[in-house]
Design a protein around this motif. Structure first.
Motif, PDB file in Angstrom:
ATOM      1  N   GLY A 193      53.104  33.649  45.761  1.00  0.00           N
ATOM      2  CA  GLY A 193      52.033  33.684  46.772  1.00  0.00           C
ATOM      3  C   GLY A 193      51.046  34.796  46.488  1.00  0.00           C
ATOM      4  N   LEU A 194      51.565  35.985  46.211  1.00  0.00           N
ATOM      5  CA  LEU A 194      50.687  37.126  46.003  1.00  0.00           C
ATOM      6  C   LEU A 194      49.822  36.928  44.746  1.00  0.00           C
ATOM      7  N   LEU A 195      50.480  36.485  43.660  1.00  0.00           N
ATOM      8  CA  LEU A 195      49.729  36.351  42.416  1.00  0.00           C
ATOM      9  C   LEU A 195      48.697  35.227  42.517  1.00  0.00           C
ATOM     10  N   ALA A 196      49.100  34.114  43.126  1.00  0.00           N
ATOM     11  CA  ALA A 196      48.157  33.002  43.265  1.00  0.00           C
ATOM     12  C   ALA A 196      46.939  33.460  44.051  1.00  0.00           C
ATOM     13  N   TYR A 197      47.185  34.247  45.086  1.00  0.00           N
ATOM     14  CA  TYR A 197      46.094  34.752  45.904  1.00  0.00           C
ATOM     15  C   TYR A 197      45.193  35.682  45.095  1.00  0.00           C
ATOM     16  N   LEU A 198      45.841  36.561  44.341  1.00  0.00           N
ATOM     17  CA  LEU A 198      45.058  37.520  43.571  1.00  0.00           C
ATOM     18  C   LEU A 198      44.206  36.818  42.518  1.00  0.00           C
ATOM     19  N   VAL A 199      44.825  35.820  41.866  1.00  0.00           N
ATOM     20  CA  VAL A 199      44.075  35.080  40.847  1.00  0.00           C
ATOM     21  C   VAL A 199      42.872  34.400  41.494  1.00  0.00           C
ATOM     22  N   ASN A 200      43.108  33.833  42.640  1.00  0.00           N
ATOM     23  CA  ASN A 200      42.048  33.167  43.365  1.00  0.00           C
ATOM     24  C   ASN A 200      40.925  34.148  43.691  1.00  0.00           C
ATOM     25  N   GLN A 201      41.320  35.341  44.145  1.00  0.00           N
ATOM     26  CA  GLN A 201      40.354  36.370  44.494  1.00  0.00           C
ATOM     27  C   GLN A 201      39.559  36.847  43.279  1.00  0.00           C
ATOM     28  N   ARG A 202      40.248  36.823  42.154  1.00  0.00           N
ATOM     29  CA  ARG A 202      39.629  37.435  40.969  1.00  0.00           C
ATOM     30  C   ARG A 202      38.991  36.394  40.047  1.00  0.00           C
ATOM     31  N   THR A 203      38.845  35.147  40.520  1.00  0.00           N
ATOM     32  CA  THR A 203      38.314  34.099  39.660  1.00  0.00           C
ATOM     33  C   THR A 203      37.059  34.568  38.936  1.00  0.00           C
ATOM     34  N   ARG A 204      36.155  35.186  39.702  1.00  0.00           N
ATOM     35  CA  ARG A 204      34.876  35.598  39.139  1.00  0.00           C
ATOM     36  C   ARG A 204      35.061  36.668  38.082  1.00  0.00           C
ATOM     37  N   GLU A 205      35.914  37.638  38.441  1.00  0.00           N
ATOM     38  CA  GLU A 205      36.152  38.730  37.503  1.00  0.00           C
ATOM     39  C   GLU A 205      36.763  38.187  36.204  1.00  0.00           C
ATOM     40  N   LEU A 206      37.742  37.272  36.358  1.00  0.00           N
ATOM     41  CA  LEU A 206      38.403  36.727  35.179  1.00  0.00           C
ATOM     42  C   LEU A 206      37.418  35.930  34.333  1.00  0.00           C
ATOM     43  N   GLY A 207      36.589  35.157  35.018  1.00  0.00           N
ATOM     44  CA  GLY A 207      35.580  34.379  34.309  1.00  0.00           C
ATOM     45  C   GLY A 207      34.653  35.290  33.512  1.00  0.00           C
ATOM     46  N   LEU A 208      34.292  36.394  34.166  1.00  0.00           N
ATOM     47  CA  LEU A 208      33.397  37.351  33.536  1.00  0.00           C
ATOM     48  C   LEU A 208      34.038  37.946  32.287  1.00  0.00           C
ATOM     49  N   ARG A 209      35.320  38.286  32.425  1.00  0.00           N
ATOM     50  CA  ARG A 209      36.049  38.849  31.291  1.00  0.00           C
ATOM     51  C   ARG A 209      36.044  37.874  30.113  1.00  0.00           C
ATOM     52  N   MET A 210      36.255  36.588  30.469  1.00  0.00           N
ATOM     53  CA  MET A 210      36.312  35.604  29.387  1.00  0.00           C
ATOM     54  C   MET A 210      34.944  35.405  28.769  1.00  0.00           C
ATOM     55  N   ALA A 211      33.923  35.481  29.647  1.00  0.00           N
ATOM     56  CA  ALA A 211      32.572  35.350  29.130  1.00  0.00           C
ATOM     57  C   ALA A 211      32.277  36.487  28.157  1.00  0.00           C
ATOM     58  N   LEU A 212      32.882  37.643  28.419  1.00  0.00           N
ATOM     59  CA  LEU A 212      32.647  38.797  27.550  1.00  0.00           C
ATOM     60  C   LEU A 212      33.590  38.806  26.368  1.00  0.00           C
ATOM     61  N   GLY A 213      34.379  37.715  26.199  1.00  0.00           N
ATOM     62  CA  GLY A 213      35.159  37.595  24.977  1.00  0.00           C
ATOM     63  C   GLY A 213      36.653  37.748  25.108  1.00  0.00           C
ATOM     64  N   ALA A 214      37.173  37.906  26.328  1.00  0.00           N
ATOM     65  CA  ALA A 214      38.630  38.020  26.466  1.00  0.00           C
ATOM     66  C   ALA A 214      39.276  36.695  26.127  1.00  0.00           C
ATOM     67  N   GLN A 215      40.387  36.750  25.425  1.00  0.00           N
ATOM     68  CA  GLN A 215      41.107  35.525  25.081  1.00  0.00           C
ATOM     69  C   GLN A 215      41.922  35.067  26.273  1.00  0.00           C
ATOM     70  N   ARG A 216      42.247  33.740  26.288  1.00  0.00           N
ATOM     71  CA  ARG A 216      43.046  33.210  27.395  1.00  0.00           C
ATOM     72  C   ARG A 216      44.400  33.905  27.490  1.00  0.00           C
ATOM     73  N   GLY A 217      44.961  34.193  26.305  1.00  0.00           N
ATOM     74  CA  GLY A 217      46.255  34.880  26.270  1.00  0.00           C
ATOM     75  C   GLY A 217      46.173  36.234  26.954  1.00  0.00           C
ATOM     76  N   GLN A 218      45.044  36.917  26.728  1.00  0.00           N
ATOM     77  CA  GLN A 218      44.886  38.245  27.339  1.00  0.00           C
ATOM     78  C   GLN A 218      44.816  38.148  28.851  1.00  0.00           C
ATOM     79  N   VAL A 219      44.115  37.087  29.317  1.00  0.00           N
ATOM     80  CA  VAL A 219      43.988  36.907  30.766  1.00  0.00           C
ATOM     81  C   VAL A 219      45.356  36.622  31.379  1.00  0.00           C
ATOM     82  N   MET A 220      46.119  35.774  30.680  1.00  0.00           N
ATOM     83  CA  MET A 220      47.460  35.478  31.171  1.00  0.00           C
ATOM     84  C   MET A 220      48.301  36.745  31.226  1.00  0.00           C
ATOM     85  N   GLY A 221      48.168  37.539  30.147  1.00  0.00           N
ATOM     86  CA  GLY A 221      48.917  38.785  30.086  1.00  0.00           C
ATOM     87  C   GLY A 221      48.583  39.681  31.262  1.00  0.00           C
TER      88      GLY A 221
END
Lengths: 909, 109
Positions: free
Chosen positions: A804-832
């Motif tokens: 529950g907590l992680l799903a919520y956090l991921v949901n909250q951080r969608t934009r931040e995560l997207g931004l990170r990926m746009a700046l070149g973060a790999q999917r593996g890094q995001v998962m990590g």
């Protein structure tokens, strides 16, 4: 009469609120009309007059509201409104609602079920006057507490010299294990028939409902000889056996062959000794010659129950009695008897009913259920925090529209209350179901013979706990939501703006606590599983498969003056052996691990040599068995022979002992067989019994306990003139049958056979040897099963909490995560990134949990068998299980984070 | 509610009880009577009058009855209960003592 008017008003306002509102409208309307009329009279036009009146009146709606506030029940009205609103809110998000209700149901259900057991076993009210003043007195000494009571002379000494005790009553249950057969209108009812002193009922503070108690004799506590054949009935017996016959007093009834005259009936609900399975009647204690001497474990021993004087503590009374007992013990002539009774143990009567380890095990399990409840509440708190931050805007709007902070808190608390009420209803159902599933184990473990259904006090406690859960889980989110300032929430207007770091940290702390507590429960569960595994692999020393056991209650009175062995037992056995499918059948006073009946044999030995002292202290299990017993159970003979057909009443009396007995008797641990040929006991004049065989040790008292010394005597050799004939044959006998047939097919046949032998035997309790062994795992088995459930639930809650907590956090951080990926973060890094977050919560929780488990497993030590409380393997295993489950639950949100669609994420706002 | 007649809570209750002591009256008449008797000094606002009436009724000091008014329309008439009469005496005594005390202080100054 003002209060009358007030009450009338209250009732009117409770049931006639709609009407009252309409009347208020009418009243205010009249005011305006009247003012208008006044204005017209003063010369205004109709129109003008009406406006002036309205203007003078002011805000009609506000006046209505303020007046409304003065009415009774305003708080209730508000509460109902909040509840209605809460229900509407919850209907809108069924997923969230169901999850929360399910979680709370687990926690509340477990607690309710365990509290029901605690309530029934530990808190049951005793049907006596001021039961907390009642104490049980037992002599104690070198061999521990003497459980079978004390001689009359000792009791009288206490009564005469004690100043802390108001009164001492006594009773004898020496034949309590032997059922009495009370002939009634229908047939023969099986009852317990303890003997009681003339002052016992007075000591308990209870009087007969009908008739009288036993008349006191000249000696202290004794019953007058004219009451020797009087009987007092319990209310249950009076109702069920005699149909509440109002002319029962003076009636002659037959019990186990003797005639008694009913002199009294006790009030409804009264029973003594407390907790027996059968209905009770009471016989008088008539003193005899045996009561004129002191003999430790003599035939005449009585259990003493006393009432403390008001204000006297248990310790004070015990100290006084110990002082008195020093003098009493000095009266014993035999020195070795003296040292067995030189002290006193005092317990409240209520405590004496529950064994100490049962109390501890129950409280430990109750504690475990409490932990589960806490975990559930933490989980719900965490979910509610998430929800309240998602609802920030809605709450801000309500604030902007004029809701006070307190009103917002009230609203959110009402939501919590609705959830926890629904959760507790579901929990109650779950709890009742659990109790049903465990009914057999609970009954055998705690010997509670009523049905385990939640009582009123359990429901009340559950209601309290429900409110507490609601407060616990929703107060934090509610206060947080109410304190949030309105303006920024309204302005940002994005669902992602979410909660601040503080709240995330709070939720992480909740999840860590949850993990820690779950690990504690799992560790306990793991230790118990190891114990059960170890217990199940203990070599018992006999075969348990394909053995059916019937525990018979013997109507010995029917055979008075006859030889039960030849006239009853042998013919019965003969018939059983001829039932198709029966390989062998045997009789035995008690099968191993039977726990239904126990005879202890002790040896008298004068003299002071080491061997004499050893033999005096030897307490041996004593069993009467028939020669086929070895075939049924497959006991191993170490030396010598078992009984055979050649052992008859006419031949040399023989006994068989086990290895533990030989060791205790000879004091040596070398080769078995030295004891062969020793004469152990006397069957009568010139009939000395000789040891002819040594059995290998078997677990006969409990699976977890080493073999106890045991002597077995041969059933065919016991005749009515044998010393112990009455005790050995007239009380209890187990029929053990080895058969390949299934228990369900052969049991009815055997039951019919027993019924034909004697109608009373139809009530015999049938079971299988496997079941007896299973039951003897007892507390461990029950505790393990319950902890398995609690641990499983905890793990489930914990996993859902992390998810529950992680799903919520991921949901909250969608934009931040997207931004990170746009700046070149790999999917593996995001998962990590997400998994790292789960990882540190899990590690912190596990570390904390191991510390908790270190302490909590000490509480379990009395359940453990073959494993240490801090067994590193168990601790490591449960930690690995928890970590694996935790990471698995984090995997899903992590994958979702990695799968975030870049454009979507950046466009989210 | 205007400042000058922002009466202390108990004071409005006392005025209502006193006004109702001779006869039953409806809300409008109570307000009017207080205004007249006080020489137009005290103006009871509807926003305080009706809540006060309802509160006194809940407390059992006054009771209400619907009856035909002077205009022929049904109106809610309030009257004192026995308990209310007792309360009025007690409150009047209290008021007398309080106002005498205030007067003393003012005279001193």
């Amino acid at each position: 009469m003002r209060w009358l008017a007030q009450v009338r008003m209250k009732i009117e306002m409770l049931f006639g609120r709609g009407k009252a509102a309409a009347r208020l409208d009418d009243e205010l309307q009249f005011h305006i009309e009247r003012q208008t009329a006044e204005n017209v009279a003063a010369g205004m036009s109709a129109e003008e007059a009406r406006y002036a009146a309205l203007r003078a009146f002011g805000n009609v709606a506000l006046v209505k509201d303020v007046t409304h506030e003065t009415w009774a029940w305003v708080w209730l009205e508000r509460f109902v409104r909040d509840l209605r609103y809460a229900l509407r809110q919850l209907r809108k998000s069924p997923g969230y609602t169901c999850t929360v209700i399910g979680m709370l149901a687990l926690g509340l259900g477990a607690t309710a079920a365990m509290y029901t057991v605690v309530d029934r076993v530990l808190l049951r009210p005793l049907p006596y006057d001021h039961p907390q003043q009642l104490v049980k007195i037992a002599e104690s000494g070198k061999k521990g507490t003497v459980s079978w009571g004390a001689p009359y002379l000792d009791l009288r000494e206490w009564a005469e010299r004690s100043r802390t005790l108001k009164q001492i009553g006594f009773f004898s249950t020496a034949n309590l294990s032997r059922v009495s057969f009370l002939e009634d209108n229908a047939g023969a009812a099986q009852v317990d028939s303890p003997q009681v002193s003339s002052n016992l009922f007075a000591t308990l503070g209870v009087q007969t409902a009908l008739g009288r108690g036993f008349k006191a004799g000249t000696d202290w506590g004794s019953v007058s000889a004219e009451d020797a054949h009087s009987l007092i009935l319990s209310d249950t017996v009076w109702r069920t056996a005699y149909g509440s016959d109002s002319k029962i007093l003076g009636r002659t009834v037959k019990m186990s062959g003797d005639s008694f005259i009913v002199v009294g009936v006790m009030p409804r609900g009264f029973t003594f000794p407390f907790g027996g399975a059968r209905p009770v009647v009471w016989r008088p204690i008539i003193l005899g010659d045996a009561d004129k001497v002191r003999a430790a474990h003599g035939m005449a021993s009585y259990q003493a129950v006393a009432r403390l004087r008001p204000g006297i503590s248990l310790n004070a009374a015990q100290a006084e009695l110990r002082g008195i007992q020093a003098g009493v013990a000095a009266e014993y002539i035999e020195p070795f008897q003296r040292e067995q009774v030189n002290s006193i143990e005092l317990q409240t009567y209520g405590d004496s009913l529950v064994k100490d380890n049962v109390r501890k095990s129950l409280l430990a399990l109750f504690g475990a259920s409490g932990v589960l409840w806490l975990i559930a509440c933490l989980n719900v708190t965490s979910l509610m925090l998430a929800r309240s931050s998602a609802r920030q805007r809605e709450i801000a709007v309500r604030g902007a529209l004029g809701a006070s902070r307190w009103q917002i808190v009230q609203q959110l608390l009402a939501e919590g209350l609705v959830l926890s009420v629904l959760g507790s209803l579901l929990g109650l159902a779950l709890g009742t179901l659990t109790l049903q599933l465990f009914a057999h184990a609970l009954t055998t473990q705690f010997s509670v013979h009523q049905r385990m259904t939640p009582s009123v006090s359990v429901i009340a406690a559950l209601a309290g706990l429900t409110v507490l859960s609601a407060l616990f889980s929703s107060l934090l989110p509610a206060v947080g939501a109410a304190r949030a300032s309105i303006e920024p929430a309204l302005r940002t207007g994005s669902p992602q703006s979410g909660a601040g770091r503080g709240q995330h940290r709070l939720r992480a702390v909740l999840v860590i606590t949850e993990i820690a507590m779950s690990l504690t429960l799992l560790a306990g569960c793991g230790l118990l599983l190891r114990s059960i595994y170890a217990l199940k692999h203990v070599p018992l020393g006999f075969r348990t498969d394909h053995v059916i056991v019937a525990n018979m209650t013997i109507p010995a009175y029917k055979f008075a003056g006859r030889n039960m062995t030849t006239e009853f037992y042998e013919p019965l056995l003969e018939r059983v052996q001829h039932v198709p499918g029966v390989q062998s059948a045997s009789l035995m006073t008690e099968v191993p691990l039977g726990k239904t009946f126990q005879m202890i044999f002790t040896f008298a030995a004068d003299g002071n040599s080491a061997a004499d002292v050893r033999r005096r202290e030897l307490q041996s299990q004593f069993r009467v068995v028939s020669p086929e017993m070895q075939k049924v159970f497959g006991f191993t003979m170490l030396k010598g022979r078992f009984f055979n057909q050649g052992d008859t009443p006419g031949s040399q009396p023989v006994v068989v002992v086990n290895r533990a007995f030989e060791k205790a008797w000879t004091g040596q641990d070398d080769d078995a067989g030295k004891i062969l040929g020793t004469t152990l006991m006397s069957y009568g004049k010139d009939r000395k019994a000789m040891v002819v065989g040594v059995l290998d040790d078997e677990r006969q008292v409990s699976v977890a306990e080493q073999s106890k010394p045991e002597v077995e005597v041969c059933l065919p050799q016991i005749t009515p003139d044998t010393m112990f004939y009455k005790g050995a044959e007239g009380m209890a006998m187990d029929l053990a049958v080895r058969t390949e047939r299934s228990p369900s097919s052969i049991m009815p046949e055997l039951r019919q056979l027993l019924r034909n032998a004697s109608p009373e035997l139809a009530n015999s309790n049938f079971t299988t040897m496997d079941q007896i062994v299973e039951d003897s795992y007892g507390s461990q088995q029950l505790a393990t099963r319950l902890l398995e459930i609690f641990g499983g639930c905890a793990l489930l809650l914990c996993v859902s909490g992390i998810y529950g907590l992680l799903a919520y956090l991921v949901n909250q951080r969608t934009r931040e995560l997207g931004l990170r990926m746009a700046l070149g973060a790999q999917r593996g890094q995001v998962m990590g990134l997400v998994l790292r977050q789960a990882g540190w919560m899990l590690l912190a929780g596990s570390a904390l949990g191991l510390v908790l488990a270190y302490f909590s497993s000490l509480l379990l030590s009395m359940f453990l068998y073959g494993v240490k409380p801090h067994d590193p393997w168990t601790m490591a295993a449960v930690t690995v299980v928890l970590l694996a489950c935790g990471l698995a639950s984090a995997w899903l949100p992590a994958r979702r984070a990695a799968a975030v669609d870049l454009m979507q994420a950046l466009r989210t706002e | 509610m205007g400042k000058p007649n922002d009466l202390v809570q108990g004071t409005l209750d006392l005025l209502i009880l006193k006004t109702l002591s001779p006869e039953a009256m409806h809300g409008w008449a109570i307000g009017k009577r207080i205004q007249q008797v006080s020489g137009e000094v005290l103006q009871v606002q509807q926003g305080s009058l009706y809540p006060a009436l309802h509160r006194l009724e809940q407390q059992g000091w006054i009771k209400a009855k619907w009856a035909e008014s002077e205009t022929g329309r049904q109106a809610k008439f309030y009257s004192l209960t026995a308990a209310g009469r007792g309360q009025l005496q007690k409150e009047s005594a209290n008021w007398a003592r309080l106002s005498a005390a205030i007067e003393l202080v003012m005279a001193e100054a």
